[in-house]
Write a protein that holds these residues in place. Structure first.
Motif, PDB file in Angstrom:
ATOM      1  N   LEU B 130      13.547  -8.962  -5.839  1.00 50.58           N
ATOM      2  CA  LEU B 130      14.714  -8.460  -6.577  1.00 50.58           C
ATOM      3  C   LEU B 130      15.255  -9.479  -7.581  1.00 50.58           C
ATOM      4  O   LEU B 130      16.272  -9.218  -8.222  1.00 50.58           O
ATOM      5  CB  LEU B 130      15.832  -8.072  -5.603  1.00 50.58           C
ATOM      6  CG  LEU B 130      15.738  -6.699  -4.922  1.00 50.58           C
ATOM      7  CD1 LEU B 130      16.978  -6.451  -4.079  1.00 50.58           C
ATOM      8  CD2 LEU B 130      15.578  -5.578  -5.950  1.00 50.58           C
ATOM      9  N   HIS B 145      15.558  -0.033  -4.126  1.00 53.07           N
ATOM     10  CA  HIS B 145      15.960  -1.414  -4.374  1.00 53.07           C
ATOM     11  C   HIS B 145      17.187  -1.794  -3.552  1.00 53.07           C
ATOM     12  O   HIS B 145      17.343  -2.942  -3.146  1.00 53.07           O
ATOM     13  CB  HIS B 145      16.200  -1.635  -5.869  1.00 53.07           C
ATOM     14  CG  HIS B 145      14.926  -1.764  -6.653  1.00 53.07           C
ATOM     15  ND1 HIS B 145      14.873  -1.729  -8.022  1.00 53.07           N
ATOM     16  CD2 HIS B 145      13.641  -1.912  -6.238  1.00 53.07           C
ATOM     17  CE1 HIS B 145      13.619  -1.861  -8.432  1.00 53.07           C
ATOM     18  NE2 HIS B 145      12.853  -1.960  -7.356  1.00 53.07           N
ATOM     19  N   GLU B 175       5.793  -0.724  -2.473  1.00 57.36           N
ATOM     20  CA  GLU B 175       6.866  -1.523  -1.888  1.00 57.36           C
ATOM     21  C   GLU B 175       6.683  -1.663  -0.379  1.00 57.36           C
ATOM     22  O   GLU B 175       7.017  -2.699   0.205  1.00 57.36           O
ATOM     23  CB  GLU B 175       8.229  -0.899  -2.218  1.00 57.36           C
ATOM     24  CG  GLU B 175       8.661  -1.130  -3.666  1.00 57.36           C
ATOM     25  CD  GLU B 175       9.814  -0.239  -4.111  1.00 57.36           C
ATOM     26  OE1 GLU B 175      10.451  -0.589  -5.121  1.00 57.36           O
ATOM     27  OE2 GLU B 175      10.064   0.813  -3.473  1.00 57.36           O
TER      28      GLU B 175
END
Ligand SMILES: Nc1ncnc2c1ncn2[C@@H]1O[C@H](COP(=O)(O)OP(=O)(O)OP(=O)(O)O)[C@@H](O)[C@H]1O
Ligand SMILES: [Mg+2]
Lengths: 311, 242
Positions: B130, B145, B175
């Motif tokens: 991030l 996120h 992810e």
């Protein structure tokens, strides 16, 4: 970080310049505004940064005012030590109120602070022989000296107010950029999460109440010293509502907002009262407009649109 | 090799009115393990781990962390002993920046300079990928996120026990792969308790699996053992709409 220091030092510099250029009437106003803005900054620590809405801050202002005033009147203290007594009184009161009121949340917290404040007001009236309650008493000009300076002199008074204001302004700036300030903000934003990060949120809230109450008391004590008057009217409900309005108008949770809000509200009332007796109506209308179009206050808007870095 | 017990519970229960959300759970978590906690919806997984981290009080039972009874400790004290919890329902500081969110996680236990705080915060952000979003408002992040931010806040605390409550919910396949790599890396130094519905993630990460159904442990074992367990099959087939 550097931009924000420059901005706040810039404001102080501007206020120094204004001392020399303002016409007498506005010069006097500005001294008063700086003291009241200090009160608003104290309020903002709790409300703006920690998210605790108090409806009873007048008690802290009054604790400072009377802590100072009674020490002069009955203990024969000079204004320097008496100022210290004012600080001590407001610190003690905010600690006690914090310990009790923080057991409640939200609306209950607001009501408890309101009730405490009313109690303090009634106590002041009850001890009328000492406090001179409703009509108040005057701090004699002969006492209002410090380091050989006459605090009733407009220029010296202006600078004294500026010293108080600048100290609290820079202090608030440092506070909200510190780790403790970050936790205050975390509590405002999401208290359960702050707890789940291991923070003792209750202690932080107590600290916030004490800092807020003590700064408010410093403003109260200074007001009494600089303007020579101590009275119970400062412990009444309007003086609990004013700092809320000033902070909302200027921008809650911004360092500079309380000053901007106090300044605007002062001149708004000043100008409208030359036009109409119903100046409180004007204040009301401004509030409605504020909640409709500028929820975050004037500086809040600036921060949203142009300057995200504003602390 | 006798493993050191990091956390254990004895007869822990939680009742909501008449509902027994968690019943008499005896649970032992050895240090260094990746433990998966699975079970159908409403099995009591979140309730159970919430009692471990102190978010909700137990109705009865005892919780020990590193050999000391922590059952009566308030939440923030338990967290500061080294338990980190990441929320199933994302709970971030939506109005603050991504950086501030993680800095809050780091600064509580952090000693040293402000510069070091910055570095530690950036490391935690980089571990979940991030770091390019540091200055964004956390609430503006995409859902996936925000889940990663939760994990970064967990990592930022450098806990002894990291409890992850359905961390991969809402993550893309890419992810999820990155998440698996991350957790294997985290597990070098941290014990992980993972609530997870994605069975592929569970099978590939967990050392041991505990299965909860109707608030009770119905099975415990290695992924292979659980895979072959009849009771588990019934719990899932009988109680699931899938
Ligand atoms: N605060 C509460 N009040 C009443 N009942 C609750 C509460 N929290 C949870 N429950 C109930 O307790 C049971 C267990 O819930 P829990 O959230 O622990 O399940 P879970 O295993 O985490 O489920 P999921 O996989 O859906 O997250 C459920 O029946 C739920 O409805
Ligand atoms: Mg759950």
């Amino acid at each position: 970080m550097r931009k924000s220091i420059a901005l706040h030092l810039g404001l102080i510099a501007l206020l120094i310049v204004l001392q020399f250029v303002l016409p007498a009437y506005h010069h006097g106003n500005m001294a008063r505004i700086m003291v009241m803005a200090t009160y608003a900054m104290g309020y903002n620590i709790m409300f703006g940064y920690t998210g605790l809405l108090s409806l009873g801050h007048a008690m802290f202002f009054a604790a400072g005012l009377y802590g100072m005033g009674l020490s002069v009147q009955f203990l024969g203290m000079g204004v320097g030590p008496a100022f210290g007594m004012g600080l001590f009184a407001s610190l003690t009161l905010s600690l006690v109120v914090g310990l009790l009121a923080l057991r409640t949340l939200g609306v209950a917290f607001m009501i408890v602070t309101l009730m405490f404040s009313q109690t303090i007001f009634l106590v002041i009236l009850y001890f009328n022989p000492y406090t001179r309650g409703d009509e108040g008493f005057v701090i004699q000009q002969s006492v209002r000296h410090i380091f050989g300076l006459d605090l009733s002199d407009p220029t010296i008074r202006y600078f004294a107010a500026l010293v108080l204001f600048s100290t609290v302004l820079i202090g608030t700036l440092k506070l909200v950029q510190s780790n403790i300030g970050r936790v205050f903000i975390a509590i405002r934003e999401n208290e359960p999460r702050a707890k789940m990060l291991g923070y003792d949120t209750w202690r932080h809230k107590l600290l916030s109440v004490v800092l807020s109450g003590t700064v408010s008391g410093a403003a109260g004590a200074s007001y009494g010293i600089l303007f020579g008057y101590v009275g119970a009217s400062f412990a009444q409900v309007p003086y609990s509502i004013f700092p809320l309005l000033w902070v909302l108008l200027g921008g809650a949770g911004t360092v500079i907002g309380p000053f901007i809000g106090t300044l605007f509200m002062f001149y708004l009332i000043d100008l409208s009262s030359t036009v109409t007796d119903a100046y409180m109506l004007v204040v009301g209308v401004v509030l409605v407009l504020l909640t409709m179009f500028a929820r975050n206050g004037l500086i809040g808007i600036v921060r949203e649109r142009w300057a995200k870095w504003l602390p | 090799m006798a493993a050191v017990t990091l956390l254990s519970t004895r007869a822990v229960s939680k009742t909501y009115g008449g509902l027994k959300a968690v019943q008499n759970v005896d649970f032992i978590l050895p240090k260094g393990e990746i433990r998966a906690l699975i079970g159908p919806n409403g099995a009591g997984k979140t309730t159970f781990v919430s009692m471990l981290c102190g978010r909700i009080p137990v109705t009865s039972g005892v919780i020990e962390f590193e050999g000391t009874d922590v059952t009566a400790l308030p939440d923030h004290k338990r967290i500061s002993l080294g338990i980190a919890y990441t929320f199933q329902i994302t709970s971030i500081f939506a109005n603050l920046t991504v950086y501030e969110n993680v800095a809050l996680a780091v600064q509580r236990h952090h000693v040293g300079s402000d510069k070091n705080l910055k570095i530690q915060t950036k490391i935690a952000l980089a571990r979940v990928g991030l770091h390019p979003f540091s200055d964004q408002t956390a609430g503006d992040l995409a859902y996936g996120h925000q889940r990663l931010l939760e994990i970064a806040m967990g990592l930022g605390q450098t806990p002894k026990l990291l409890i992850l409550d359905e961390p991969t919910q809402g993550l893309s396949d890419g992810e999820i792969d990155a998440f698996k790599t991350l957790i294997r890396d985290v597990a070098q130094t941290t014990t992980v308790l993972l609530i997870e519905h994605n069975i592929d993630v569970v099978m590939s990460l967990a050392d041991q699996i505990t299965v909860l159904n109707f608030g009770e442990i119905i099975a415990e074992g290695t992924p292979a053992q659980i895979h072959a367990n009849a009771a588990v099959q019934t719990a899932y087939l009988g109680g699931d709409d899938a």
